[in-house]
Enzyme design. Structure first.
Site, mmCIF file in Angstrom:
data_model
loop_
_atom_site.group_PDB
_atom_site.id
_atom_site.type_symbol
_atom_site.label_atom_id
_atom_site.label_comp_id
_atom_site.label_asym_id
_atom_site.label_seq_id
_atom_site.Cartn_x
_atom_site.Cartn_y
_atom_site.Cartn_z
ATOM 1 N N GLU A 1 59.662 53.085 -111.947
ATOM 2 C CA GLU A 1 60.012 53.785 -110.710
ATOM 3 C C GLU A 1 59.089 54.960 -110.390
ATOM 4 O OE1 GLU A 1 64.210 54.139 -109.534
ATOM 5 O OE2 GLU A 1 64.691 53.501 -111.581
ATOM 6 N N HIS B 1 61.765 39.142 -134.871
ATOM 7 C CA HIS B 1 62.289 37.774 -134.899
ATOM 8 C C HIS B 1 61.872 36.962 -133.670
ATOM 9 C CE1 HIS B 1 64.914 38.638 -138.390
ATOM 10 N NE2 HIS B 1 64.957 39.851 -137.857
ATOM 11 N N LYS C 1 67.989 46.897 -100.797
ATOM 12 C CA LYS C 1 69.381 47.268 -100.489
ATOM 13 C C LYS C 1 69.685 47.023 -99.012
ATOM 14 C CE LYS C 1 70.063 50.795 -104.064
ATOM 15 N NZ LYS C 1 70.278 52.254 -104.321
#
Length: 344
Positions: free
Chosen positions: A231, A247, A341
């Protein structure tokens, strides 16, 4: 360039650096002014619902308290709450704007299930909803970007847990404030680059894709560094955790012919588990060093766990803003998020 204060102010139009510099005082403000007078409550579980810069509150809380209280903590970053939420759940709904779609839905759902809801926002529909339903509401000050309001979103949660006799972190908060002020004196804008660790780190990262690795209490901090790079500096980054990365991700490092484009950032602690320390050292030698010339290790230098968590968060926030300025980018706007948005 990072020693040119006027040039930095010219790029940083909304004064993100100035807001960040006041982080310790923001925590002090919450400690001094927040007075809830709540009755003790022992929930079956604690759920924190929030997204983005507000949702990180839950991640940090879980990292800090996982080994301190016997009450499980669940972080909810979705529209719907898990099925176990009921009248015995302590539900924090955190949205700095007060209008985050997913968080509002979680708040309504929690109220419907009679959970003990606590709302935290600066304004918006969440404030109206909480006051209408008569649930606890904590008002954050207006005028901040959500990711820059962490003091006003996270510290109230700790204070509330203290008042409810769930976990008393008052002394730890005061210690953290002192440690943060000491750190600030070493990394704020008027400290020259040759003595400023945050500026030096930003220069090392520039031109690379950072991959941040945490462990135990620093997994949430690694996420915070990652999202702040996204951001503030407008760059891609990733984050992972020891021992889990041993892993799976180690194979990617060995097999990707573009791995020299990445720079690993390891969040360290001189009190870390010996087994974690060994895994990190072996991974540096066997995985990182053969494919990248630069490995960054950042050590938390504070006494208490809360202070060490906030120390690394504060340092990472500075690094991300300095990196934005090196790219000549204003660290405040997040236009694509606003556009998304508006389209939803």
């Amino acid at each position: 360039m990072l020693d040119d204060i006027e040039k930095m102010r010219e790029i940083d139009k909304d004064g993100m650096l100035e807001v960040l510099e006041n982080f310790p005082e923001q925590i002090e403000e919450v400690v001094e002014e927040l007075d809830l007078n709540l009755l003790p409550f022992q929930p079956d579980e604690i759920v924190v619902a929030g997204m983005g810069g507000s949702g990180i509150v839950g991640d940090i809380l879980k990292s800090f308290l996982a080994n301190r209280i016997k009450i499980p903590i669940y972080v909810n970053k979705d529209y719907n709450l898990p099925s176990f939420v009921d009248e015995n759940t302590l539900l924090f709904v955190v949205s700095y704007s007060g209008n985050t779609e997913e968080t509002l839905n979680a708040a309504r759902e929690g109220m419907k299930r009679k959970a003990k809801v606590v709302g935290i926002s600066s304004d918006g529909e969440l404030e109206s909803l909480c006051k209408e339903r008569g649930v606890v509401f904590i008002q954050a000050p207006k005028g901040y970007h959500p990711r820059a309001a962490i003091a006003f979103l996270f510290i109230p949660v700790l204070k509330l847990l203290s008042e409810m006799l769930i976990y008393d972190s008052d002394v730890a908060i005061l210690d953290a404030i002192s440690e943060l002020k000491e750190l600030r004196d070493k990394i704020k804008p008027d400290v020259k680059e040759e003595e400023n660790m945050a500026k030096q780190l930003a220069k090392r990262i520039k031109g690379k894709i950072p991959i941040i690795y945490g462990h135990s209490i620093y997994n949430a901090v690694a996420n915070r560094w990652h999202t702040q790079f996204n951001e503030n500096a407008e760059i891609l980054s990733w984050y992972g955790a020891f021992p889990e990365m041993n892993h799976n991700e180690v194979v990617g490092w060995k097999g990707d012919d573009k791995s020299d484009s990445f720079i690993p950032i390891l969040l360290r602690d001189n009190k870390e588990d010996d087994r974690i320390d060994n895994r990190i050292e072996v991974t540096k030698d066997k995985v990182f060093k053969p494919v990248t010339e630069d490995i960054i290790e950042v050590w938390a230098k504070a006494d208490t766990q809360l202070a060490r968590i906030l120390y690394l968060i504060y340092l990472g926030d500075y690094v991300s803003i300095y990196l934005a300025l090196l790219y000549s980018r204003d660290p405040s706007p997040v236009k694509i998020i606003d556009e998304l948005k508006a389209s939803l």
